[in-house]
Scaffold this motif. Structure first.
Motif, PDB file in Angstrom:
ATOM      1  N   TYR A1356      91.522  83.386  96.188  1.00  0.00           N
ATOM      2  CA  TYR A1356      92.298  84.358  95.426  1.00  0.00           C
ATOM      3  C   TYR A1356      91.861  85.769  95.808  1.00  0.00           C
ATOM      4  CZ  TYR A1356      93.409  80.230  92.668  1.00  0.00           C
ATOM      5  OH  TYR A1356      93.815  78.986  92.278  1.00  0.00           O
ATOM      6  N   SER A1357      92.717  86.725  95.476  1.00  0.00           N
ATOM      7  CA  SER A1357      92.421  88.134  95.775  1.00  0.00           C
ATOM      8  C   SER A1357      91.587  88.793  94.692  1.00  0.00           C
ATOM      9  CB  SER A1357      93.721  88.908  95.963  1.00  0.00           C
ATOM     10  OG  SER A1357      94.525  88.823  94.781  1.00  0.00           O
ATOM     11  N   SER A1358      91.465  88.152  93.525  1.00  0.00           N
ATOM     12  CA  SER A1358      90.693  88.712  92.414  1.00  0.00           C
ATOM     13  C   SER A1358      89.450  87.873  92.193  1.00  0.00           C
ATOM     14  CB  SER A1358      91.540  88.731  91.138  1.00  0.00           C
ATOM     15  OG  SER A1358      91.972  87.419  90.799  1.00  0.00           O
ATOM     16  N   SER A1359      88.551  88.411  91.392  1.00  0.00           N
ATOM     17  CA  SER A1359      87.301  87.725  91.087  1.00  0.00           C
ATOM     18  C   SER A1359      87.584  86.540  90.168  1.00  0.00           C
ATOM     19  CB  SER A1359      86.323  88.691  90.430  1.00  0.00           C
ATOM     20  OG  SER A1359      85.128  88.029  90.075  1.00  0.00           O
ATOM     21  N   ARG A1360      86.926  85.415  90.453  1.00  0.00           N
ATOM     22  CA  ARG A1360      87.138  84.192  89.670  1.00  0.00           C
ATOM     23  C   ARG A1360      85.798  83.539  89.349  1.00  0.00           C
ATOM     24  NH1 ARG A1360      92.501  82.260  89.643  1.00  0.00           N
ATOM     25  NH2 ARG A1360      93.836  84.076  89.927  1.00  0.00           N
ATOM     26  N   ILE A1361      85.813  82.766  88.250  1.00  0.00           N
ATOM     27  CA  ILE A1361      84.654  81.974  87.836  1.00  0.00           C
ATOM     28  C   ILE A1361      84.969  80.510  88.126  1.00  0.00           C
ATOM     29  CG2 ILE A1361      83.223  81.235  85.893  1.00  0.00           C
ATOM     30  CD1 ILE A1361      83.727  83.908  84.590  1.00  0.00           C
ATOM     31  N   PHE A1362      84.024  79.827  88.772  1.00  0.00           N
ATOM     32  CA  PHE A1362      84.208  78.433  89.139  1.00  0.00           C
ATOM     33  C   PHE A1362      83.082  77.597  88.561  1.00  0.00           C
ATOM     34  CE2 PHE A1362      86.336  80.889  92.427  1.00  0.00           C
ATOM     35  CZ  PHE A1362      87.574  80.259  92.506  1.00  0.00           C
ATOM     36  N   ASN A1363      83.418  76.340  88.193  1.00  0.00           N
ATOM     37  CA  ASN A1363      82.459  75.365  87.668  1.00  0.00           C
ATOM     38  C   ASN A1363      82.307  74.228  88.671  1.00  0.00           C
ATOM     39  OD1 ASN A1363      82.158  76.745  85.183  1.00  0.00           O
ATOM     40  ND2 ASN A1363      84.042  75.814  84.429  1.00  0.00           N
ATOM     41  N   LEU A1364      81.101  73.720  88.788  1.00  0.00           N
ATOM     42  CA  LEU A1364      80.808  72.624  89.699  1.00  0.00           C
ATOM     43  C   LEU A1364      80.528  71.357  88.899  1.00  0.00           C
ATOM     44  CD1 LEU A1364      78.458  74.397  92.271  1.00  0.00           C
ATOM     45  CD2 LEU A1364      80.894  73.889  92.511  1.00  0.00           C
ATOM     46  N   ARG A1365      81.206  70.263  89.294  1.00  0.00           N
ATOM     47  CA  ARG A1365      81.011  68.956  88.669  1.00  0.00           C
ATOM     48  C   ARG A1365      80.852  67.915  89.779  1.00  0.00           C
ATOM     49  NH1 ARG A1365      80.254  70.848  83.525  1.00  0.00           N
ATOM     50  NH2 ARG A1365      81.987  72.221  82.923  1.00  0.00           N
ATOM     51  N   THR A1366      80.313  66.780  89.409  1.00  0.00           N
ATOM     52  CA  THR A1366      80.177  65.665  90.347  1.00  0.00           C
ATOM     53  C   THR A1366      80.358  64.362  89.594  1.00  0.00           C
ATOM     54  OG1 THR A1366      78.736  64.562  91.931  1.00  0.00           O
ATOM     55  CG2 THR A1366      77.680  65.604  90.035  1.00  0.00           C
ATOM     56  N   ASP A1410      88.179  75.518  87.947  1.00  0.00           N
ATOM     57  CA  ASP A1410      88.308  76.898  87.509  1.00  0.00           C
ATOM     58  C   ASP A1410      87.654  77.071  86.143  1.00  0.00           C
ATOM     59  OD1 ASP A1410      90.027  75.567  85.890  1.00  0.00           O
ATOM     60  OD2 ASP A1410      91.844  76.603  86.531  1.00  0.00           O
ATOM     61  N   LYS A1411      87.920  78.221  85.536  1.00  0.00           N
ATOM     62  CA  LYS A1411      87.282  78.520  84.256  1.00  0.00           C
ATOM     63  C   LYS A1411      87.733  77.576  83.162  1.00  0.00           C
ATOM     64  CE  LYS A1411      86.271  82.444  81.218  1.00  0.00           C
ATOM     65  NZ  LYS A1411      86.534  83.880  80.949  1.00  0.00           N
ATOM     66  N   GLN A1412      88.987  77.110  83.218  1.00  0.00           N
ATOM     67  CA  GLN A1412      89.507  76.157  82.233  1.00  0.00           C
ATOM     68  C   GLN A1412      89.190  74.714  82.615  1.00  0.00           C
ATOM     69  OE1 GLN A1412      91.405  78.710  83.437  1.00  0.00           O
ATOM     70  NE2 GLN A1412      91.160  79.964  81.561  1.00  0.00           N
ATOM     71  N   ASP A1413      88.356  74.509  83.617  1.00  0.00           N
ATOM     72  CA  ASP A1413      87.944  73.189  84.083  1.00  0.00           C
ATOM     73  C   ASP A1413      89.084  72.411  84.713  1.00  0.00           C
ATOM     74  OD1 ASP A1413      85.530  72.051  84.511  1.00  0.00           O
ATOM     75  OD2 ASP A1413      85.142  71.501  82.440  1.00  0.00           O
ATOM     76  N   LYS A1414      90.039  73.116  85.313  1.00  0.00           N
ATOM     77  CA  LYS A1414      91.081  72.484  86.098  1.00  0.00           C
ATOM     78  C   LYS A1414      90.629  72.440  87.557  1.00  0.00           C
ATOM     79  CE  LYS A1414      93.729  72.108  82.508  1.00  0.00           C
ATOM     80  NZ  LYS A1414      93.933  70.775  81.883  1.00  0.00           N
ATOM     81  N   ASN A1415      90.913  71.330  88.209  1.00  0.00           N
ATOM     82  CA  ASN A1415      90.390  71.109  89.548  1.00  0.00           C
ATOM     83  C   ASN A1415      91.078  72.023  90.560  1.00  0.00           C
ATOM     84  OD1 ASN A1415      90.641  69.114  92.262  1.00  0.00           O
ATOM     85  ND2 ASN A1415      88.622  69.286  91.316  1.00  0.00           N
ATOM     86  N   GLU A1416      90.257  72.745  91.341  1.00  0.00           N
ATOM     87  CA  GLU A1416      90.755  73.589  92.429  1.00  0.00           C
ATOM     88  C   GLU A1416      90.619  72.880  93.779  1.00  0.00           C
ATOM     89  OE1 GLU A1416      92.053  76.620  92.556  1.00  0.00           O
ATOM     90  OE2 GLU A1416      91.822  77.396  90.519  1.00  0.00           O
ATOM     91  N   ASP A1417      89.430  72.370  94.057  1.00  0.00           N
ATOM     92  CA  ASP A1417      89.168  71.666  95.306  1.00  0.00           C
ATOM     93  C   ASP A1417      88.244  70.495  95.019  1.00  0.00           C
ATOM     94  OD1 ASP A1417      90.647  73.003  97.318  1.00  0.00           O
ATOM     95  OD2 ASP A1417      89.239  74.684  97.239  1.00  0.00           O
ATOM     96  N   THR A1418      88.299  69.512  95.892  1.00  0.00           N
ATOM     97  CA  THR A1418      87.433  68.336  95.795  1.00  0.00           C
ATOM     98  C   THR A1418      86.840  68.061  97.163  1.00  0.00           C
ATOM     99  OG1 THR A1418      88.802  67.400  94.026  1.00  0.00           O
ATOM    100  CG2 THR A1418      87.289  65.908  95.153  1.00  0.00           C
ATOM    101  N   TYR A1419      85.518  67.971  97.231  1.00  0.00           N
ATOM    102  CA  TYR A1419      84.811  67.672  98.463  1.00  0.00           C
ATOM    103  C   TYR A1419      84.237  66.258  98.354  1.00  0.00           C
ATOM    104  CZ  TYR A1419      84.998  72.688  99.477  1.00  0.00           C
ATOM    105  OH  TYR A1419      85.440  73.972  99.712  1.00  0.00           O
ATOM    106  N   SER A1420      84.255  65.553  99.471  1.00  0.00           N
ATOM    107  CA  SER A1420      83.679  64.216  99.546  1.00  0.00           C
ATOM    108  C   SER A1420      82.455  64.279 100.444  1.00  0.00           C
ATOM    109  CB  SER A1420      84.697  63.216 100.086  1.00  0.00           C
ATOM    110  OG  SER A1420      84.099  61.963 100.290  1.00  0.00           O
ATOM    111  N   VAL A1421      81.330  63.773  99.931  1.00  0.00           N
ATOM    112  CA  VAL A1421      80.072  63.748 100.673  1.00  0.00           C
ATOM    113  C   VAL A1421      79.648  62.291 100.794  1.00  0.00           C
ATOM    114  CG1 VAL A1421      77.698  64.542 100.807  1.00  0.00           C
ATOM    115  CG2 VAL A1421      79.440  66.005  99.764  1.00  0.00           C
ATOM    116  N   ARG A1422      79.566  61.815 102.024  1.00  0.00           N
ATOM    117  CA  ARG A1422      79.091  60.455 102.286  1.00  0.00           C
ATOM    118  C   ARG A1422      77.615  60.520 102.625  1.00  0.00           C
ATOM    119  NH1 ARG A1422      82.570  56.885 106.275  1.00  0.00           N
ATOM    120  NH2 ARG A1422      84.024  57.295 104.542  1.00  0.00           N
TER     121      ARG A1422
END
Length: 1426
Positions: A1356-1366, A1410-1422
């Motif tokens: 995004y062009s503006s500042s954003r807050i992101f949460n990390l989950r696993t 995102d800030k509302q805990d909606k998924n933006e991206d998902t990474y897979s780590v094997r």
């Protein structure tokens, strides 16, 4: 004309549009339309209301294709009520029924109002007065039928306007036609599931009334009775057609030759055949089915006919020559006739409209031309079918009934037939002596009781003659076909069923090998397409031979015949029973370290001491136990004190919960036949002092008792329960059964979370180590795995479920370990007094009831009530006042005297009466002294008053005398009955048969036929000698046995026995009950008492049958009793071998299959038969008889109940033939929960709402979930639930694994610890789209894990807050779980991978939300652990 032909010609319908049929959502549904009245009908001045008649006509209409279908229903004519020039009303009150699978919003009902007038010649003239469109379906899947009442506005004009080409949408009628002002039809629509049993008798889309006669449905002769409101089917019977043979005129050879000439000529005229090639006969078929004049009762089956010839000729007729050619010429020397090898069995109903319909059908093969050239290797051929003859036979047309040998004439030509196809007409003129006929031998049976008409083909030979292809060939041929043709075929299929289609994809044959199939390059219709397309080409699903399937499911093994009913597939139970949980790991290996055990047993648990205060002998649970019954019975310590000590609980890491779960627990179990126990709450104490032990995740937490005020108990840690089993507790002869219970049974313990009242799991411990074997006391420590059963459904379940008979289970059932329970068992022997030890009687003596000849009573003296009770004198009575005995007599007496008035108070003691009498005398003396100078007139008043009292007293005495005379006979009869009454007490348990014999003596000098009457069906006379001998051998009863001793009375089946003068016989009785109380309160840890004392079993009896008293009367020929046996049933708790708990949605049936353990199954050798009984009459419980060695399953069907109720019942399992004693007793709990389906994306937080209803009073409640890390609730603290109020609960779902799972949500009253509400949340989680994938290697032996970094760019062009989950927080930790970056900047995510002790591969998902805990991206780590 036969009844069948009349019904067939009268009930022909127009089929719906083919495209609409393909859009049908599912199975057929029954509907009920009620047309009540029409209001606001304008009456013209010229019309006379009494002579004006109106009629309703209803037809189904497809608005999407402008197509009327079905048939028009007409109501009875009704007159209009009203005056000329005003609005009138027409009352119809007509009910219309039909069923359809076209539940689409484009299907409507056209209702037309028709006015009827009488012409001069007497005929009726019908003129349309208006019409309307009735919307039947909503188009929604959850509620497809438009239910309820309504008013329908009518339009002027005729329904033919719906066919106008410009009127594509029926909603445009308002713009084109005018509305009849004020005229409305009052109607109602309701689903009618009662039509389901008769849908095979009534064709779909056919509108009928309740007074219409439907063949196969019981027709009511009462006027005004609606037979379709609750339709009933006629009884069916079986009939067999044997020796079926078809003869064609003049011969089969000439008939087929003429037919082939016409077909070849048609091919040459249409240029569809190749030069030098001709049409040949590929197969001859006979279609046989049952038709009721309205439609097919069941889809007709196809049978393959064969030419009557030898082996070579038959092989040529079947196209099975070595050359592989399907060509058949007229040079074949075959005899005349087509026959069927086998018999045909049908099920008919006794209705005159039922008929058996035959169709002779030929399958032809025609060569095709591809692009005007012929290939040198293959000739493409197309197969098509043609009906050549048909006939219908009515069994009930002849008043004398059908004959044994039947000969029917086959007919052809353009006549209406049930298939709706064109029939071949022979060119030659046939005479009566030269017609095509079908002959067979008919026989009927009355054994059938099924309401459906099934067809069965039974073969006499070992190998079925109609099976032309093997299974492997079948699969190879079907492999390249189109998807529309991929269906499972039965084994008895003809060749053309595999290769013939209509004008749709045509399969070809090669000349060299007919089994090698390839798709043709040219799609061509068959010859005679004009006649063929009416019956096959225009049918849906492209294949014209779908109705030729001989079976609907694949057969199993070498099954050679079809049964009357549909074949049942092998059922795999979903529920795997919990059998001796945890006993495998408990004795063999220890999962707790020695340091943890040292810390655990230094906590100060109470010691188990013997009667001499010595520490009990410690046993090793891994060592085997040698059970010696003689040593146990020879033990001088007859009392056994069973001790259970719950020491500690070790948590196991669980997904979705915190590491400190659970914080408090309680246990439920049932030992032997003691009442069920729900323990008090126990707190799990963490070892705060030892930090090293604290860091270990699997340390044992000591249990501590929680007081009522919430504080911890200051006494010994853990929980100790004691049970005393001595001769006073045991029944006579029960000691051996108790020892056997300890040697063979296991104790199942359910572990509960005390805060959320959710089941953590179950553990089982073997009780064999509690056998003392002559020792003073023993003790053993166990570490039991607490196991629970969980259900997990794969994410791609829907795709597998749609496939046909997938072998993959839809729901995966697996067990998980929830923790380790540390339990110590002990048995302390004790001495008993001599009086208690003498209570044990010989078992055989207690099974013979001998009436005593000695008189019972009291010799003399006063007989107060207490003395009579102590002496047990049944024929002695203490004299009492009559008003004390009968309350009605007490109310009847009206005497004003104090003595008599005192007598009415039957509960007043004698001392009080004497005292009151003295007080009255003293008051009378004082009154006399004060009134010495009484005037004369007052003396006269006193005399009059006393005289009235004496009169009233005399009247009361006469009433008492009359009452005494009336009751004297009854009282004397009761006393005499007690003199011949013998009492016998039974200590009965659930499912166990209590056997005893009553010695009956004939006191007369003449013979008597004694009738045995009993007022309770649970107590019965054993009339079968085999059963009597079985119970005598079982109870070691040494009394005489007689064969055919009893005679059953014809009317009532009451047993009778013949007695000679002065003869005595033994009458065998059996008492057995399967009914038990099932009242179970809401789940509560305080409502049930704790079994801390050995007298608990005497104070609180649960799981018992009801106490009752049963009288058995032995009446002579004069109907007077000779003897009376009064059986007093004393309830005794029973043993529970296993406990099952099921969680199920409320108000729905629970269907489960519980498999018996293989090690316990005594029926594997086939010597015994398995029987099951259920204690709840509303629960269906049964088992199936299987071959020896196969696993046995017990099937349950439990009705639903509202949430949060719990249904409790018992299942008794017997292996003996006479159900004497249950081999096992199961206790089943069904917890009913409110169900809610939730859908989410893996790693994304989604919120949902639940509605919580309040109870009668205000409560302080709190919500608990089974997976707190994945399921959040708002409010999550204690809140007040108002009385009769509504509270909204928000549920936040963040599932970490894809697939379908079950979560639980409980609402608990924190004050009373009761369950207020409970939900079953069915979670369906989808895996998100993976944007990036990584792979790393982590060493196994390092022990330090691994640190990695990955980069993330803010898109995004503006500042954003992101949460990390696993999805694996146990394997991966983030350096920062939340970060904020500016637009377009790069951020490095720090990852910490936990070490692993075992090599392998794990796939870990990283969710960037995102800030509302909606998924933006998902990474897979094997992660590769090496």
């Amino acid at each position: 004309m036969s009844d069948w032909k009349n019904a067939f010609e009268r009930n022909r319908v127009i089929p719906p549009h083919s495209q609409t049929t393909r859009q049908a959502p599912g199975s057929s549904q029954g509907l009920q339309l009620v047309f009540k009245q029409i209001d606001g009908l304008h009456i013209k001045q010229s019309e006379s209301p009494p002579s004006l008649q109106y009629q309703l006509r209803v037809t189904l209409f497809d608005s999407g294709h402008q197509h009327f279908f079905g048939r028009t229903w007409k109501s009875s004519s009704q007159s209009v009520s009203g005056t000329s020039g005003q609005s009138g009303r027409v009352l119809f009150n007509e009910v219309v029924y039909f069923h359809t699978s076209l539940c689409l919003n484009s299907v409507v009902a056209v209702v037309e109002l028709v006015s009827l007038s009488t012409r001069a010649d007497g005929s009726q003239d019908a003129v349309g007065s208006g019409f309307g469109l009735l919307q039947l379906f909503t188009g929604r899947t959850d509620k497809s039928i438009t239910q309820g009442e309504g008013r329908l506005s009518l339009f002027n004009g005729t329904p033919r306007a719906l066919l106008h080409p410009t009127l594509k949408d029926p909603l445009q009628l308002n713009a084109v036609l005018s509305v009849m002002e004020g005229s409305q039809l009052l109607y109602s629509i309701q689903p009618h599931p009662a039509l389901t049993p008769i849908m095979h008798l009534l064709p779909p889309n056919t509108l009928v009334s309740g007074h219409d006669r439907i063949p196969g449905v019981v027709f009511s002769t009462d006027t005004g009775t609606d037979a379709l409101r609750k339709p009933r089917l006629l009884k069916s019977f079986s009939c067999v057609l044997e020796g079926l043979r078809v003869a064609l005129f003049p011969s089969v050879e000439v008939f087929e030759s003429d037919l082939l000439q016409l077909l070849n000529r048609d091919c040459q005229n249409t240029n569809r055949g190749a030069e030098g090639r001709s049409v040949v006969v590929q197969e001859r078929r006979l279609l046989v089915g049952v038709h009721n004049g309205w439609g097919w009762v069941e889809k007709p089956h196809v049978l393959v006919l064969e030419r009557e010839a030898g082996g070579s000729g038959a092989a040529k007729a079947r196209g099975g020559s070595s050359g592989g050619s399907f060509r058949q010429t007229s040079t074949d020397k075959l005899s005349d006739g087509l026959s069927l090898r086998g018999s045909v069995e049908l099920k008919m109903m006794r209705d005159v409209a039922f008929s058996i319909v035959f169709q002779l059908q030929y399958v032809f093969s025609c060569p095709l031309v591809g692009d005007g050239q012929m290939t040198s290797t293959a000739v493409h051929r197309a197969a098509f079918m043609q009906c050549v003859r048909w006939c219908a036979w009515s069994l009930f047309s002849d008043p004398e009934g059908p004959g044994e040998n039947v000969c029917l004439n086959l007919q052809g030509g353009a006549l209406p037939n049930p298939w709706g196809v064109m029939v071949y007409s022979a060119g030659t003129q046939q005479t009566n002596s030269g017609k095509c006929v079908i002959k067979f031998k008919f026989s009927s049976s009355v054994e059938g009781a099924s309401c459906s008409t099934a067809l069965k083909v039974s073969h006499r030979e070992t190998s079925p003659p109609m099976k032309l292809l093997s299974a492997s060939q079948d699969e190879r041929i079907l492999e390249p076909t189109a998807s529309s043709l991929q269906s499972s075929r039965g084994p008895a299929l003809s060749l053309s069923q595999l290769v013939a289609t209509s004008r749709y994809p045509t399969m070809s044959h090669t000349v060299g090998s007919p089994w090698q199939q390839q798709l043709p390059s040219l799609l061509s219709p068959s010859p005679m397409a004009s006649a063929h397309q009416l019956s096959h080409v225009e049918r849906p699903v492209a294949g014209s031979i779908a109705h030729l399937e001989l079976s609907v499911q694949e057969r199993e093994g070498d099954r050679r015949e079809e049964e009357d009913e549909m074949q049942e597939l092998t059922f795999t139970p979903v529920h795997a029973p919990v059998i001796t949980l945890g006993t495998h790991a408990a004795g063999s290996s220890r999962s707790t370290s020695r340091r943890s055990l040292a810390q655990l047993f230094s906590s100060g648990f109470p010691q188990i001491l013997d009667h001499q205060n010595q520490v009990a002998e410690v046993l090793d649970p891994s060592e085997p136990v040698n059970f010696d019954l003689q040593r146990e019975e020879a033990d001088h310590l007859l009392a056994n004190t069973l001790i259970l000590q719950f020491l500690a609980f070790t948590r196991a890491p669980q997904a979705g919960v915190n590491s400190d779960w659970p914080s408090s627990v309680h246990f439920t179990f049932q030992l032997y036949r003691f009442p069920p126990v729900t323990t008090e709450r126990l707190k799990l104490l963490d070892p705060e002092k030892n930090s090293k032990l604290k860091s270990n995740p699997d340390y044992p937490c000591v249990l501590s008792l929680i007081n009522k005020d919430g504080t911890l108990s200051s006494g010994f840690p853990g929980l100790q329960l004691q049970y005393r089993v001595d001769p006073q507790f045991l029944k006579p002869g029960e000691r051996g059964w108790f020892l056997r219970y300890l040697a063979l049974h296991s104790l199942q313990i359910d572990v509960w979370d005390s805060e959320s009242l959710m089941l953590i799991g179950s553990a089982a411990v073997e009780l064999k180590h509690m056998l003392r074997q002559g020792r003073a006391a023993v003790q053993v420590s166990h570490e039991l795995e607490v196991i629970t059963t969980e259900y997990l459904q794969d994410a791609n379940f829907a795709s597998r479920h749609d496939s046909k008979h997938s072998a993959t289970h839809a729901i995966s059932v697996y067990t998980t370990v929830k923790g380790i329970l540390h339990l110590r068992l002990g048995n302390v022997g004790g001495r008993v007094s001599s009086s208690q030890s003498s209570l044990a009687l010989t078992p055989s003596l207690s099974h013979v009831v001998q009436p005593s000849d000695a008189s019972q009573g009291f010799a003399g003296g006063s007989v107060p009530a207490l003395t009579v009770l102590q002496l047990n004198a049944s024929n002695a009575r203490r004299a009492r006042r009559l008003p004390e005995i009968d309350s009605e007599l007490a109310r009847l007496l009206q005497s004003t005297m104090r003595e008599v008035g005192g007598a009415t108070l039957h509960q007043q003691a004698e001392a009080n009466e004497v005292r009151q009498r003295k007080i009255d005398r003293m008051a009378a003396v004082r009154q006399h002294e004060q009134q010495k100078a009484t005037p004369p007139f007052q003396d006269n008043a006193n005399i009059t008053r006393h005289r009235a009292e004496r009169v009233q007293h005399s009247r009361d005495l006469r009433v008492i005398e009359a009452y005494r005379e009336r009751c004297k006979t009854q009282e004397i009869t009761n006393m005499l009955s007690q003199a011949i009454t013998t009492k016998h007490t039974l200590y009965a348990t659930l499912g166990t048969a209590e056997f005893f014999e009553f010695v009956l003596k004939n006191p007369f000098n003449v013979s008597q036929t004694v009738t045995i009457e009993c007022d309770n069906p649970e107590l019965s006379v054993i009339v079968k000698s085999k059963e009597w001998r079985y119970f005598k051998d079982l109870t070691k009863t040494l009394t005489p046995l007689e064969e055919e001793m009893f005679h059953l009375k014809e009317s009532t089946l009451t047993p009778q026995v013949y007695l000679r003068p002065k003869e005595s016989v033994h009458i065998p009785f059996k008492y057995q009950t399967f009914i038990c109380g099932h009242n179970f309160p809401l789940q509560d840890t305080k409502s049930l008492k704790i079994s801390r004392s050995p007298q608990m079993a005497q104070k609180h009896l649960s799981n018992t049958i009801q106490a009752k008293s049963i009288k058995v009367l032995f009446r002579g020929e004069d109907k007077k009793p000779l003897a009376i046996c009064q059986v007093d049933v004393e309830p005794t708790p029973h043993v529970v071998d296993q406990t099952f708990r099921f969680y199920h949605p409320e108000l729905t049936f629970l269907k489960k299959a519980i498999r018996l353990p293989a090690a316990w199954d005594d029926t594997a050798d086939g010597s015994a038969t398995l029987h099951v009984r259920c204690s709840d009459p509303n629960v269906i419980c049964h088992t199936t008889s299987l071959t020896p060695g196969e696993p046995q399953d017990v099937y349950l069907k439990v009705p639903g109940s509202p949430s949060p109720q719990i249904r409790k019942f018992f299942i008794t399992i017997f292996t003996d033939p006479w159900l004497a004693s249950p081999a096992q007793i199961w206790q089943v709990y069904v917890h009913y929960l409110q169900r809610m389906d939730l859908s989410c994306v893996c790693g994304t937080l989604s919120w949902h709402s639940l509605v919580l209803h309040g109870t009668q009073t205000i409560r302080r409640v709190k919500c608990y979930t089974s997976h707190p890390l994945e399921l959040q609730v708002d409010p999550d603290e204690v809140f007040a639930l108002p009385a009769q109020g509504v509270q909204d609960i928000r549920v936040g779902l963040r599932a970490l694994r894809p697939g379908s799972r079950f979560f639980y949500l409980n609402v608990i009253d924190v004050d009373t610890r009761q369950l207020v509400a409970s939900w079953l949340l069915c979670i369906t989680c989808r895996q998100p789209v993976i944007s990036k994938a990584f792979e790393i290697n982590v060493p196994v032996d390092g022990g330090k894990g691994s640190n990695k970094k990955i980069s993330f760019t803010n898109p995004y062009s503006s500042s954003r807050i992101f949460n990390l989950r696993t999805d694996r927080p146990d394997l991966l930790q983030f350096k920062e779980e939340q970060f904020q970056i500016r637009g377009g900047e790069l951020y490095t995510i720090g990852l910490r991978f936990a070490p692993s002790q075992n090599p392998g591969m794990e796939e870990i998902l990283i969710f960037i939300n995102d800030k509302q805990d909606k998924n933006e991206d998902t990474y897979s780590v094997r992660v590769q652990y090496r």
